[in-house]
Design a protein around this motif. Structure first.
Motif, PDB file in Angstrom:
ATOM      1  N   ILE A   1       0.843  -1.204   0.000  1.00 34.87           N
ATOM      2  CA  ILE A   1       0.000   0.000   0.000  1.00 34.87           C
ATOM      3  C   ILE A   1       0.873   1.247   0.000  1.00 34.87           C
ATOM      4  O   ILE A   1       0.626   2.200  -0.753  1.00 34.87           O
ATOM      5  N   GLN A   2       1.921   1.236   0.808  1.00 35.42           N
ATOM      6  CA  GLN A   2       2.824   2.380   0.846  1.00 35.42           C
ATOM      7  C   GLN A   2       3.564   2.550  -0.481  1.00 35.42           C
ATOM      8  O   GLN A   2       3.780   3.675  -0.941  1.00 35.42           O
ATOM      9  N   ARG A   3       3.962   1.426  -1.081  1.00 31.19           N
ATOM     10  CA  ARG A   3       4.676   1.512  -2.363  1.00 31.19           C
ATOM     11  C   ARG A   3       3.768   2.073  -3.448  1.00 31.19           C
ATOM     12  O   ARG A   3       4.130   3.025  -4.150  1.00 31.19           O
ATOM     13  N   MET A   4       2.586   1.511  -3.584  1.00 27.36           N
ATOM     14  CA  MET A   4       1.673   1.945  -4.633  1.00 27.36           C
ATOM     15  C   MET A   4       1.065   3.317  -4.329  1.00 27.36           C
ATOM     16  O   MET A   4       0.843   4.121  -5.226  1.00 27.36           O
ATOM     17  N   GLY A   5       0.798   3.579  -3.044  1.00 27.06           N
ATOM     18  CA  GLY A   5       0.252   4.880  -2.661  1.00 27.06           C
ATOM     19  C   GLY A   5       1.229   6.004  -2.926  1.00 27.06           C
ATOM     20  O   GLY A   5       0.833   7.119  -3.259  1.00 27.06           O
ATOM     21  N   ASN A   6       2.535   5.716  -2.723  1.00 26.41           N
ATOM     22  CA  ASN A   6       3.585   6.646  -3.148  1.00 26.41           C
ATOM     23  C   ASN A   6       3.332   8.057  -2.620  1.00 26.41           C
ATOM     24  O   ASN A   6       3.320   9.035  -3.361  1.00 26.41           O
ATOM     25  N   ILE A   7       3.149   8.164  -1.300  1.00 29.95           N
ATOM     26  CA  ILE A   7       2.633   9.420  -0.755  1.00 29.95           C
ATOM     27  C   ILE A   7       3.631  10.576  -0.748  1.00 29.95           C
ATOM     28  O   ILE A   7       3.244  11.722  -0.591  1.00 29.95           O
ATOM     29  N   ALA A   8       4.926  10.284  -0.890  1.00 33.27           N
ATOM     30  CA  ALA A   8       5.919  11.367  -1.001  1.00 33.27           C
ATOM     31  C   ALA A   8       6.583  11.237  -2.365  1.00 33.27           C
ATOM     32  O   ALA A   8       7.738  10.839  -2.473  1.00 33.27           O
ATOM     33  N   PRO A   9       5.873  11.566  -3.436  1.00 33.68           N
ATOM     34  CA  PRO A   9       6.293  11.197  -4.795  1.00 33.68           C
ATOM     35  C   PRO A   9       7.636  11.746  -5.233  1.00 33.68           C
ATOM     36  O   PRO A   9       8.357  11.100  -5.988  1.00 33.68           O
TER      37      PRO A   9
END
Length: 503
Positions: A368-376
């Motif tokens: 989820i963190q990888r795909m969400g990529n929240i700090a692009p």
């Protein structure tokens, strides 16, 4: 008629001369700009840069991370663009690691930008540099650890906060709701308890206002408005626009923090500090002789703001992505719930000690963190001396963007980079496996100081949510995975259904 005609001709000649001078001046200035702003020798290649505005209007800032990643296909893992200044963009895990870790000492500073200076004035823990930054970061890490970050003592506070949120969600009985602000409130209250020594009720109007301000400001600060502000600060300071809204927002937040600090000064017990603010006030007294360390009340305001914002936005955004991914991949959600039921059951709340026995849940959360990529794009760095990256020489004082998007979706590091696949973090025996290219908190000396807190919050909130609820989209609605670009990459506004589980 002759004198009149002569005067007219003379005026026309004079006007033509003025025009010629103006045109010559404009051409001269443009040529001077081109020469002054051209790429230095042996500098990374990149797209054509326009005079004055550089690449500001050739990049779509609503999806900047995707555009910068695509440019790497044409110009390589190290290329340059010109925004408010020449900027080198690094792509792919190997190059990003080379820069941030192997040569991290040369890229530990933040660049100076007009927006950051006008907001932070070289203070805080996010945009400050040098000795002051080192002392503020050291103090923040040690103080947060003292109050339980990374320790079991903080678990109960996180789980208690989850209970407040869960009770509100359960009262909806599975009806569609927008999880944005409620999730923000719950996560923000954890950092509030550490920094201010207390939590806020979700109905508190000031608290609600602050959360909305954070959300809007983080979006605008990564927009073209911020880039224009950094490129033309003298002009933009005078013009109306969203950039002025951000400055006003931060002023409002600072006023709120000043009031908190004043209250702490009135009722604190010197022998028993309650929170970060109490400890900082004591540190101000201890560090009077070391003025370079930056321990004074204005810096306390800025450091508190940095912790407040960073500790609110990133984790809550990840959780909102988790709801969407679980609603989209119901079979994965069922497997996570099966593991939760097997390891934890329904008679008690989760614990960090459970994590070692829950490899599938851990793998899903990482994916989820990888795909969400929240700090692009992470936060920018600046070179403190000349460095070599790849085949290029990067001069001192060059801004660096470590494109974390290119790392999270690096085809050389991930089996199915654009597919949601928890198997990225599992071996053949189903055990959890760490992946070196998983760097959602960045890497090197500027790695997120709240990483351990975020990991604890994510595991406890995520497992608690799936222990108690099943997530789905409203009837007839497909999961919408579109994003809103900002300093963080957030889901677009949406509704989710959280149906209480009855086992």
């Amino acid at each position: 008629m002759a004198p009149s005609s002569s005067v007219f001709s003379s005026s026309l000649l004079k006007w033509t001369d003025v025009q010629v001078v103006l045109i010559f001046t404009v051409v001269f200035l443009l040529l001077a700009e081109v020469i002054r702003k051209r790429r230095p020798k042996n500098f990374p290649p990149g797209p054509m840069s326009w005079p004055v505005v550089g690449n500001t209007f050739t990049i779509d800032f609503k999806k900047a991370h995707l555009e910068l990643t695509k440019l790497a296909e044409q110009y390589g893992d190290v290329y340059s663009i010109r925004l408010s200044r020449w900027t080198v963009v690094l792509n792919g895990y190997k190059m990003v690691r080379e820069a941030l870790v192997t040569q991290g000492d040369s890229m530990a500073d933040r660049p100076e930008s007009a927006f950051a200076v006008d907001v932070a004035h070289h203070l805080g823990v996010v945009t400050s540099n040098g000795y002051l930054w080192k002392q503020q970061r050291r103090f923040a890490l040690s103080t947060l650890k003292y109050f339980g970050v990374g320790k079991k003592s903080l678990e109960s506070a996180i789980l208690e906060e989850f209970t407040y949120l869960a009770n509100d969600i359960e009262a909806l009985n599975g009806k569609p709701h927008n999880p944005h602000l409620p999730t923000n409130y719950a996560v923000a209250n954890i950092i509030c308890s550490l920094v201010f020594g207390h939590r806020f009720e979700y109905t508190d109007k000031r608290f609600q206002m602050l959360m909305k301000m954070f959300d809007k400001s983080i979006e605008i600060e990564a927009s073209i408005w911020a880039e224009l502000y950094n490129s033309f600060p003298t002009v933009m300071r005078l013009l109306p626009g969203p950039h002025q809204t951000v400055l006003k927002n931060w002023d409002t937040v600072k006023d709120f923090l000043r009031a908190e600090i004043e209250q702490h000064k009135k009722d604190r017990d010197l022998s028993e500090p309650r929170d970060y603010i109490d400890c900082y006030l004591s540190e101000i007294e201890k560090s009077k002789e070391d003025t370079a360390s930056g321990f004074h009340e204005e810096n306390l305001i800025m450091c508190s703001l940095d912790l407040f914002v960073a500790g609110s936005e990133t984790t809550s955004t990840t959780l909102r992505w988790s709801f969407l991914y679980m609603a989209k991949y119901l079979e994965i959600q069922e497997k996570v719930q099966a593991e939760i039921d097997r390891v934890i059951g329904q008679s008690r709340q989760p614990s960090m000690a459970d994590r070692a026995d829950m490899p599938y849940t851990e793998a899903v959360l990482h994916e989820i963190q990888r795909m969400g990529n929240i700090a692009p794009l992470g936060l920018p760095r600046v070179t403190t001396k000349d460095v070599h990256l790849g085949d290029y020489l990067i001069p001192k004082d060059t801004e660096i963007i470590a494109n974390l998007t290119s790392v999270m979706f690096d085809k050389n590091e991930w089996e199915t980079p654009h597919k949601f696949n928890p198997g990225h973090f599992l071996n053949k025996e189903g055990k959890f496996v760490k992946q070196p290219a998983f760097i959602p908190f960045s890497a090197g000396k500027r790695v997120c100081l709240g990483e351990s807190l975020a990991k604890m919050e994510l595991f406890l909130f995520f497992t608690s949510f799936l222990q108690r609820f099943t997530f789905s989209t409203p009837p007839g609605v497909k999961p919408m995975m579109d994003f809103r670009f900002g300093i963080t990459l957030a889901p677009l506004p949406h509704e989710i259904c959280a149906t209480p589980r009855h086992l």
